[in-house]
Design a protein around this motif. Sequence first.
Motif, PDB file in Angstrom:
ATOM      1  N   SER A 294       0.807  -1.218   0.000  1.00 15.09           N
ATOM      2  CA  SER A 294       0.000   0.000   0.000  1.00 15.09           C
ATOM      3  C   SER A 294       0.844   1.273   0.000  1.00 15.09           C
ATOM      4  N   GLU A 295       1.989   1.254   0.676  1.00 14.86           N
ATOM      5  CA  GLU A 295       2.845   2.446   0.687  1.00 14.86           C
ATOM      6  C   GLU A 295       3.406   2.735  -0.702  1.00 14.86           C
ATOM      7  N   ILE A 296       3.868   1.692  -1.390  1.00 17.91           N
ATOM      8  CA  ILE A 296       4.409   1.880  -2.741  1.00 17.91           C
ATOM      9  C   ILE A 296       3.295   2.288  -3.696  1.00 17.91           C
ATOM     10  N   ALA A 297       2.132   1.649  -3.592  1.00 18.26           N
ATOM     11  CA  ALA A 297       1.002   1.997  -4.452  1.00 18.26           C
ATOM     12  C   ALA A 297       0.625   3.465  -4.278  1.00 18.26           C
ATOM     13  N   LYS A 298       0.635   3.950  -3.058  1.00 16.49           N
ATOM     14  CA  LYS A 298       0.299   5.358  -2.787  1.00 16.49           C
ATOM     15  C   LYS A 298       1.313   6.298  -3.423  1.00 16.49           C
ATOM     16  N   VAL A 299       2.598   5.979  -3.303  1.00 18.37           N
ATOM     17  CA  VAL A 299       3.635   6.808  -3.927  1.00 18.37           C
ATOM     18  C   VAL A 299       3.436   6.831  -5.439  1.00 18.37           C
ATOM     19  N   LEU A 300       3.198   5.676  -6.044  1.00 19.36           N
ATOM     20  CA  LEU A 300       2.977   5.614  -7.489  1.00 19.36           C
ATOM     21  C   LEU A 300       1.777   6.458  -7.907  1.00 19.36           C
ATOM     22  N   ASP A 301       0.695   6.368  -7.124  1.00 19.24           N
ATOM     23  CA  ASP A 301      -0.504   7.147  -7.433  1.00 19.24           C
ATOM     24  C   ASP A 301      -0.247   8.651  -7.378  1.00 19.24           C
ATOM     25  N   ASP A 302       0.657   9.072  -6.525  1.00 21.29           N
ATOM     26  CA  ASP A 302       0.910  10.498  -6.326  1.00 21.29           C
ATOM     27  C   ASP A 302       1.985  11.077  -7.242  1.00 21.29           C
ATOM     28  N   LEU A 303       2.685  10.247  -8.013  1.00 22.64           N
ATOM     29  CA  LEU A 303       3.762  10.750  -8.862  1.00 22.64           C
ATOM     30  C   LEU A 303       3.226  11.628  -9.987  1.00 22.64           C
ATOM     31  N   GLY A 304       3.946  12.711 -10.241  1.00 20.51           N
ATOM     32  CA  GLY A 304       3.668  13.577 -11.380  1.00 20.51           C
ATOM     33  C   GLY A 304       4.840  13.520 -12.348  1.00 20.51           C
ATOM     34  N   HIS A 305       4.668  14.166 -13.473  1.00 19.98           N
ATOM     35  CA  HIS A 305       5.706  14.178 -14.493  1.00 19.98           C
ATOM     36  C   HIS A 305       7.010  14.742 -13.928  1.00 19.98           C
ATOM     37  N   THR A 306       8.072  14.032 -14.108  1.00 18.89           N
ATOM     38  CA  THR A 306       9.455  14.314 -13.693  1.00 18.89           C
ATOM     39  C   THR A 306       9.739  14.014 -12.221  1.00 18.89           C
ATOM     40  N   ASP A 307       8.729  13.600 -11.438  1.00 18.45           N
ATOM     41  CA  ASP A 307       9.010  13.156 -10.068  1.00 18.45           C
ATOM     42  C   ASP A 307       9.873  11.898 -10.129  1.00 18.45           C
ATOM     43  N   THR A 308      10.632  11.646  -9.069  1.00 25.17           N
ATOM     44  CA  THR A 308      11.504  10.481  -9.071  1.00 25.17           C
ATOM     45  C   THR A 308      11.203   9.540  -7.909  1.00 25.17           C
ATOM     46  N   LEU A 309      11.476   8.262  -8.184  1.00 27.89           N
ATOM     47  CA  LEU A 309      11.340   7.184  -7.227  1.00 27.89           C
ATOM     48  C   LEU A 309      12.616   6.375  -7.311  1.00 27.89           C
ATOM     49  N   VAL A 310      13.172   6.000  -6.164  1.00 27.61           N
ATOM     50  CA  VAL A 310      14.443   5.279  -6.130  1.00 27.61           C
ATOM     51  C   VAL A 310      14.208   3.858  -5.631  1.00 27.61           C
ATOM     52  N   ILE A 311      14.845   2.900  -6.304  1.00 24.24           N
ATOM     53  CA  ILE A 311      14.924   1.536  -5.796  1.00 24.24           C
ATOM     54  C   ILE A 311      16.366   1.353  -5.362  1.00 24.24           C
ATOM     55  N   GLY A 312      16.564   0.904  -4.128  1.00 24.59           N
ATOM     56  CA  GLY A 312      17.917   0.780  -3.603  1.00 24.59           C
ATOM     57  C   GLY A 312      18.212  -0.591  -3.044  1.00 24.59           C
ATOM     58  N   ASP A 313      19.490  -0.857  -2.914  1.00 27.30           N
ATOM     59  CA  ASP A 313      19.943  -2.080  -2.249  1.00 27.30           C
ATOM     60  C   ASP A 313      19.963  -1.850  -0.745  1.00 27.30           C
ATOM     61  N   LEU A 314      20.401  -2.850  -0.004  1.00 28.87           N
ATOM     62  CA  LEU A 314      20.431  -2.756   1.464  1.00 28.87           C
ATOM     63  C   LEU A 314      21.260  -1.594   1.994  1.00 28.87           C
ATOM     64  N   GLY A 315      22.298  -1.218   1.254  1.00 27.45           N
ATOM     65  CA  GLY A 315      23.222  -0.227   1.779  1.00 27.45           C
ATOM     66  C   GLY A 315      22.975   1.204   1.371  1.00 27.45           C
ATOM     67  N   LEU A 316      21.999   1.447   0.502  1.00 29.91           N
ATOM     68  CA  LEU A 316      21.790   2.816   0.035  1.00 29.91           C
ATOM     69  C   LEU A 316      21.288   3.699   1.173  1.00 29.91           C
TER      70      LEU A 316
END
Length: 132
Positions: free
Chosen positions: A9-31
């Motif tokens: 649900s947290e990821i779905a909410k972020v995706l729903d709220d994204l606008g053009h040029t907004d960024t989302l990061v996928i990271g490894d354990l150490g980021l």
Amino acid sequence: MKKNGMLNSEIAKVLDDLGHTDTLVIGDLGLPVPPGVKKIDVALEIGKPSFIDLLTLLMEEMEVEKITLATEIKEQNPSQLVAINEIIGEQSDVVFTSHEEFKKQCITAKAIIRTGEATPYSNVILQSGVIF
């Protein structure tokens, strides 16, 4: 209750709220996650879920116009780079930058999703596109 797609649900909410040029990061354990940036930690144990598992799902759910990777992945984790290229195909522009610059760019992300990935430079910035 949703039957498929992004069930977190947290990821779905972020995706729903994204606008053009907004960024989302996928990271490894150490980021590292900069202060003030939303952290969504989905790690269950080392390696699970993998970076590739999450990237695959997000590429299906999100309109991505640009992808940023650390230049260091080319030498330090080339097999991961091959896997990334298989997932994204030619859907998006790919930009490489130093890992230090990558971390600076994370400051403006809407969220950073940390996976259980434990291989070097398994991090990506996804810039939201527009569907029209």
